[in-house]
Motif scaffolding. Structure first.
Motif, PDB file in Angstrom:
ATOM      1  N   GLU A 141      28.695  47.811  35.540  1.00 40.59           N
ATOM      2  CA  GLU A 141      28.988  46.906  36.645  1.00 40.59           C
ATOM      3  C   GLU A 141      30.486  46.594  36.623  1.00 40.59           C
ATOM      4  N   PRO A 142      31.057  46.195  37.771  1.00 40.94           N
ATOM      5  CA  PRO A 142      32.500  45.917  37.813  1.00 40.94           C
ATOM      6  C   PRO A 142      32.981  44.916  36.760  1.00 40.94           C
ATOM      7  N   GLU A 143      32.189  43.884  36.461  1.00 37.99           N
ATOM      8  CA  GLU A 143      32.621  42.894  35.468  1.00 37.99           C
ATOM      9  C   GLU A 143      32.776  43.526  34.081  1.00 37.99           C
ATOM     10  N   LYS A 144      31.867  44.417  33.721  1.00 38.27           N
ATOM     11  CA  LYS A 144      31.967  45.098  32.421  1.00 38.27           C
ATOM     12  C   LYS A 144      33.148  46.075  32.419  1.00 38.27           C
ATOM     13  N   ARG A 145      33.377  46.746  33.553  1.00 40.66           N
ATOM     14  CA  ARG A 145      34.554  47.631  33.651  1.00 40.66           C
ATOM     15  C   ARG A 145      35.834  46.825  33.477  1.00 40.66           C
ATOM     16  N   TYR A 146      35.866  45.637  34.058  1.00 37.61           N
ATOM     17  CA  TYR A 146      37.055  44.789  33.936  1.00 37.61           C
ATOM     18  C   TYR A 146      37.262  44.367  32.488  1.00 37.61           C
ATOM     19  N   LYS A 147      36.201  44.011  31.799  1.00 36.88           N
ATOM     20  CA  LYS A 147      36.326  43.609  30.393  1.00 36.88           C
ATOM     21  C   LYS A 147      36.852  44.777  29.547  1.00 36.88           C
ATOM     22  N   LYS A 148      36.388  45.990  29.821  1.00 30.83           N
ATOM     23  CA  LYS A 148      36.910  47.164  29.101  1.00 30.83           C
ATOM     24  C   LYS A 148      38.380  47.395  29.442  1.00 30.83           C
ATOM     25  N   VAL A 174      39.701  40.697  46.152  1.00 29.57           N
ATOM     26  CA  VAL A 174      38.854  39.493  46.240  1.00 29.57           C
ATOM     27  C   VAL A 174      37.740  39.555  45.195  1.00 29.57           C
ATOM     28  N   ALA A 175      37.105  40.708  45.068  1.00 29.92           N
ATOM     29  CA  ALA A 175      36.040  40.865  44.067  1.00 29.92           C
ATOM     30  C   ALA A 175      36.592  40.648  42.657  1.00 29.92           C
ATOM     31  N   LEU A 176      37.796  41.151  42.383  1.00 25.35           N
ATOM     32  CA  LEU A 176      38.401  40.958  41.070  1.00 25.35           C
ATOM     33  C   LEU A 176      38.695  39.476  40.837  1.00 25.35           C
ATOM     34  N   SER A 177      39.166  38.774  41.843  1.00 25.88           N
ATOM     35  CA  SER A 177      39.410  37.327  41.705  1.00 25.88           C
ATOM     36  C   SER A 177      38.130  36.600  41.331  1.00 25.88           C
ATOM     37  N   ARG A 178      37.021  36.976  41.952  1.00 29.82           N
ATOM     38  CA  ARG A 178      35.733  36.348  41.643  1.00 29.82           C
ATOM     39  C   ARG A 178      35.302  36.651  40.211  1.00 29.82           C
ATOM     40  N   ILE A 179      35.493  37.886  39.792  1.00 31.74           N
ATOM     41  CA  ILE A 179      35.142  38.270  38.419  1.00 31.74           C
ATOM     42  C   ILE A 179      35.982  37.464  37.422  1.00 31.74           C
ATOM     43  N   LYS A 180      37.277  37.362  37.678  1.00 36.78           N
ATOM     44  CA  LYS A 180      38.156  36.595  36.783  1.00 36.78           C
ATOM     45  C   LYS A 180      37.713  35.133  36.725  1.00 36.78           C
ATOM     46  N   LYS A 181      37.356  34.586  37.864  1.00 33.61           N
ATOM     47  CA  LYS A 181      36.916  33.188  37.912  1.00 33.61           C
ATOM     48  C   LYS A 181      35.648  33.004  37.077  1.00 33.61           C
ATOM     49  N   ARG A 182      34.681  33.921  37.209  1.00 34.07           N
ATOM     50  CA  ARG A 182      33.438  33.836  36.421  1.00 34.07           C
ATOM     51  C   ARG A 182      33.728  33.946  34.923  1.00 34.07           C
ATOM     52  N   ILE A 183      34.581  34.889  34.574  1.00 33.23           N
ATOM     53  CA  ILE A 183      34.911  35.075  33.152  1.00 33.23           C
ATOM     54  C   ILE A 183      35.604  33.830  32.610  1.00 33.23           C
ATOM     55  N   PHE A 184      36.542  33.285  33.381  1.00 37.42           N
ATOM     56  CA  PHE A 184      37.262  32.087  32.945  1.00 37.42           C
ATOM     57  C   PHE A 184      36.297  30.908  32.787  1.00 37.42           C
ATOM     58  N   GLU A 185      35.354  30.769  33.711  1.00 39.69           N
ATOM     59  CA  GLU A 185      34.369  29.675  33.621  1.00 39.69           C
ATOM     60  C   GLU A 185      33.471  29.859  32.404  1.00 39.69           C
ATOM     61  N   ASP A 186      33.130  31.105  32.070  1.00 42.25           N
ATOM     62  CA  ASP A 186      32.300  31.374  30.894  1.00 42.25           C
ATOM     63  C   ASP A 186      33.025  31.027  29.599  1.00 42.25           C
ATOM     64  N   ILE A 187      34.343  31.157  29.587  1.00 42.11           N
ATOM     65  CA  ILE A 187      35.133  30.860  28.393  1.00 42.11           C
ATOM     66  C   ILE A 187      35.183  29.362  28.129  1.00 42.11           C
ATOM     67  N   ARG A 188      35.240  28.579  29.208  1.00 37.10           N
ATOM     68  CA  ARG A 188      35.331  27.118  29.060  1.00 37.10           C
ATOM     69  C   ARG A 188      34.090  26.599  28.500  1.00 37.10           C
TER      70      ARG A 188
END
Length: 188
Positions: A141-148, A174-188
């Motif tokens: 999925e795009p989120e996992k690709r971004y993490k790699k 836009v999709a990347l911005s959403r992924i970054k936002k989700r990842i950042f929220e998960d870190i908090r």
């Protein structure tokens, strides 16, 4: 994860080959080293700076890879097979490149064992990287690709724009911005 460089060049004397027989050129940000659809008659070793390898069709752009200090710039089908380049190579930032003509590069690779060994290692690494990239596009999925992507390019991440990151990942900005936002929220 792996460093963006495919192989370390110094142990094989490749850097010295480019420094001794190559010509140093400077490119400005967004300047083209190779243009899609045209033959490429040289190979470059990135001294400083960074580049993106870009496929374009109309206004749509896909990024094949990023290359930074110590990496090689070129198009194997163009250099070895006398074909036009399938992608453009553009500077991400002001850069210096040591350029060898394709003929000098090919002659050295064909005649000197240390360079043959380098070429085998380089092509093997390039093939493995390409296989992994295709598998990632098909299976992740795009989120996992971004993490790699973050793991692979962590040392140069701030040098790659978000738009270019999205183009590399095959998603919209836009999709990347959403992924970054989700990842950042998960870190908090």
């Amino acid at each position: 994860m792996k460093d963006p460089k495919l192989v370390h060049l110094d142990p094989n004397g490749i850097r010295q080959l480019f420094l001794t027989h190559g010509k140093k050129i400077k490119l400005k940000k967004k300047e083209i080293f190779a243009k899609q659809g045209l033959p490429l008659f040289s190979v470059g070793l990135v001294g400083t700076g960074g580049f993106k390898l870009v496929y374009k069709q109309g206004k749509k752009e896909w990024i094949k890879s990023f290359i930074f200090e110590g990496g090689l710039l070129g198009s194997l089908p163009s250099i070895l097979g006398h074909q036009t380049s399938k992608y453009s190579i553009l500077a991400l930032e002001p850069s210096e490149v040591f350029v060898l003509t394709a003929n000098v590069f090919k002659t050295k690779m064909e005649k000197e064992n240390q360079y043959k060994d380098f070429l085998i290692q380089f092509l093997s690494n390039l093939y493995l990287k390409k296989e992994e990239r295709v598998a990632d596009f098909l299976l992740l999925e795009p989120e996992k690709r971004y993490k790699k992507f973050i793991q692979e390019y962590h040392s140069v991440l701030e040098r790659i724009s978000q738009i270019d990151q999205a183009a590399y990942l095959g998603i919209t900005n836009v999709a990347l911005s959403r992924i970054k936002k989700r990842i950042f929220e998960d870190i908090r």
